[in-house]
Design a protein around this motif. Structure first.
Motif, short mmCIF file in Angstrom:
data_model
loop_
_atom_site.label_atom_id
_atom_site.label_comp_id
_atom_site.label_asym_id
_atom_site.label_seq_id
_atom_site.Cartn_x
_atom_site.Cartn_y
_atom_site.Cartn_z
N VAL A 1 48.73 59.94 80.48
CA VAL A 1 48.47 58.50 80.56
C VAL A 1 49.43 57.73 79.66
N HIS A 2 49.70 58.27 78.49
CA HIS A 2 50.62 57.62 77.56
C HIS A 2 52.03 57.55 78.14
N VAL A 3 52.48 58.63 78.76
CA VAL A 3 53.80 58.64 79.40
C VAL A 3 53.82 57.61 80.53
N ALA A 4 52.74 57.54 81.31
CA ALA A 4 52.67 56.56 82.40
C ALA A 4 52.80 55.15 81.86
N ALA A 5 52.16 54.87 80.74
CA ALA A 5 52.28 53.54 80.12
C ALA A 5 53.71 53.27 79.67
N GLN A 6 54.35 54.28 79.10
CA GLN A 6 55.73 54.12 78.66
C GLN A 6 56.67 53.84 79.83
N LEU A 7 56.46 54.53 80.95
CA LEU A 7 57.29 54.33 82.13
C LEU A 7 57.03 52.95 82.75
N SER A 8 55.79 52.52 82.68
CA SER A 8 55.45 51.17 83.17
C SER A 8 56.17 50.11 82.34
N ARG A 9 56.21 50.33 81.05
CA ARG A 9 56.91 49.40 80.17
C ARG A 9 58.41 49.41 80.47
N ASP B 1 54.26 44.40 85.96
CA ASP B 1 53.45 43.22 85.62
C ASP B 1 52.14 43.59 84.93
N GLY B 2 51.60 44.76 85.23
CA GLY B 2 50.33 45.14 84.63
C GLY B 2 50.09 46.63 84.67
N PHE B 3 49.36 47.13 83.66
CA PHE B 3 49.00 48.55 83.57
C PHE B 3 47.52 48.63 83.22
N VAL B 4 46.74 49.28 84.06
CA VAL B 4 45.30 49.43 83.83
C VAL B 4 44.95 50.92 83.88
N TRP B 5 44.15 51.37 82.93
CA TRP B 5 43.74 52.78 82.93
C TRP B 5 42.27 52.90 82.59
N ILE B 6 41.73 54.10 82.83
CA ILE B 6 40.31 54.37 82.58
C ILE B 6 40.13 55.01 81.22
N LEU C 1 54.67 45.94 76.60
CA LEU C 1 53.89 46.37 77.75
C LEU C 1 52.92 45.25 78.06
N THR C 2 53.29 44.40 79.00
CA THR C 2 52.49 43.21 79.28
C THR C 2 51.24 43.55 80.09
N HIS C 3 50.18 42.84 79.79
CA HIS C 3 48.94 42.96 80.54
C HIS C 3 48.44 44.39 80.66
N ALA C 4 48.34 45.08 79.54
CA ALA C 4 47.74 46.41 79.53
C ALA C 4 46.24 46.26 79.29
N SER C 5 45.44 46.93 80.11
CA SER C 5 43.98 46.80 80.01
C SER C 5 43.32 48.14 80.25
N ALA C 6 42.24 48.39 79.51
CA ALA C 6 41.45 49.61 79.71
C ALA C 6 40.07 49.23 80.23
N VAL C 7 39.55 50.00 81.16
CA VAL C 7 38.15 49.86 81.56
C VAL C 7 37.38 50.98 80.87
N ARG C 8 36.14 50.67 80.46
CA ARG C 8 35.37 51.62 79.66
C ARG C 8 34.04 51.95 80.34
N PRO C 9 34.08 52.72 81.40
CA PRO C 9 32.82 53.04 82.09
C PRO C 9 31.96 54.02 81.31
N SER C 10 30.69 53.98 81.61
CA SER C 10 29.75 54.97 81.10
C SER C 10 29.72 56.13 82.10
N LEU C 11 28.58 56.69 82.35
CA LEU C 11 28.46 57.80 83.29
C LEU C 11 28.88 57.35 84.68
N LEU C 12 29.80 58.08 85.30
CA LEU C 12 30.31 57.72 86.62
C LEU C 12 29.42 58.30 87.72
N LEU C 13 29.12 57.46 88.69
CA LEU C 13 28.29 57.87 89.81
C LEU C 13 29.12 57.94 91.09
N GLY C 14 28.82 58.93 91.91
CA GLY C 14 29.54 59.10 93.17
C GLY C 14 29.54 60.56 93.55
#
Length: 209
Positions: free
Chosen positions: A100-108, A113-118, A148-161
């Motif tokens: 994930v860190h490498v992906a963020a570096q490559l995005s930068r 325009d934006g990088f979002v990760w879980i 790295l502009t517009h980097a955002s993390a989503v912070r889910p709890s227990l995932l359902l599916g």
């Protein structure tokens, strides 16, 4: 009418990744959805009426060699595993931090325009729990990354599916989910079990630019 934005998805075949890709394929903003995958994607995995999907088989251990694929508008990173699946702390960290860190570096590097990760609810670099500590360390590393502009993390709890692999804790959570979603309110709402489609929708909402 299809827009002219492009999206890149890492972890497209996971629980959230599948829900995310399906939503992106019906998002009018995007003309192409590129997915970096470890192995070929089954033809019936996604409904793709506009033929936006572009799966690319890569070696994640050499992710830095695929920088050209990051020349897109928005990058969505759904990579993640468990300690049990990874087999060791080092293997877990490789997926949940290093990739994930490498992906963020490559995005930068490609000025996306934006990088979002879980990430995860409770992520904390000072946590005594290894899983949450790694998630917290990653948040710190990415959010402190310059340019790295517009980097955002989503912070889910227990995932359902529905998963292909069995996860006993999550199966137990699935059964309790209706009750937990009713009683966990207010400041506790962040701990509610959450459906993969909801996490996917949240990720997309963070890329509205």
């Amino acid at each position: 009418m299809t827009g002219n934005k492009t999206a890149l998805v890492l972890g497209a075949t996971g629980l959230v990744g599948q829900a995310l890709v399906q939503q992106l394929l019906t998002d009018a903003r995007y003309s192409a959805v590129i997915c970096l995958v470890r192995r070929p994607v089954a033809a019936n995995l996604f409904d793709d009426p506009d033929r936006k999907l572009q799966p690319m088989v890569i070696d994640y251990d050499q992710l830095q060699d695929y920088q050209g694929y990051f020349n897109v508008n928005h990058v969505y990173c759904c990579l993640g595993t468990t300690l049990k699946q990874a087999g060791s702390r080092a293997a877990f960290r490789k997926v949940d931090f290093e990739y994930v860190h490498v992906a963020a570096q490559l995005s930068r590097a490609q000025r996306c325009d934006g990088f979002v990760w879980i990430s995860s609810v409770g992520a904390n670099a000072n946590s005594k729990q290894f899983y949450l500590r790694v998630k917290g360390e990653l948040e710190n590393a990415i959010m402190r990354m310059p340019q790295l502009t517009h980097a955002s993390a989503v912070r889910p709890s227990l995932l359902l599916g529905s998963r292909a692999s069995s996860r006993p804790l999550e199966e137990f959570g699935q059964k309790l989910a209706p009750l937990l979603r009713r009683v966990l309110v207010g400041s506790l709402s962040k701990y509610r079990p959450v459906y993969a489609r909801e996490v996917a929708a949240k990720m997309i909402s963070l890329q509205l630019f």
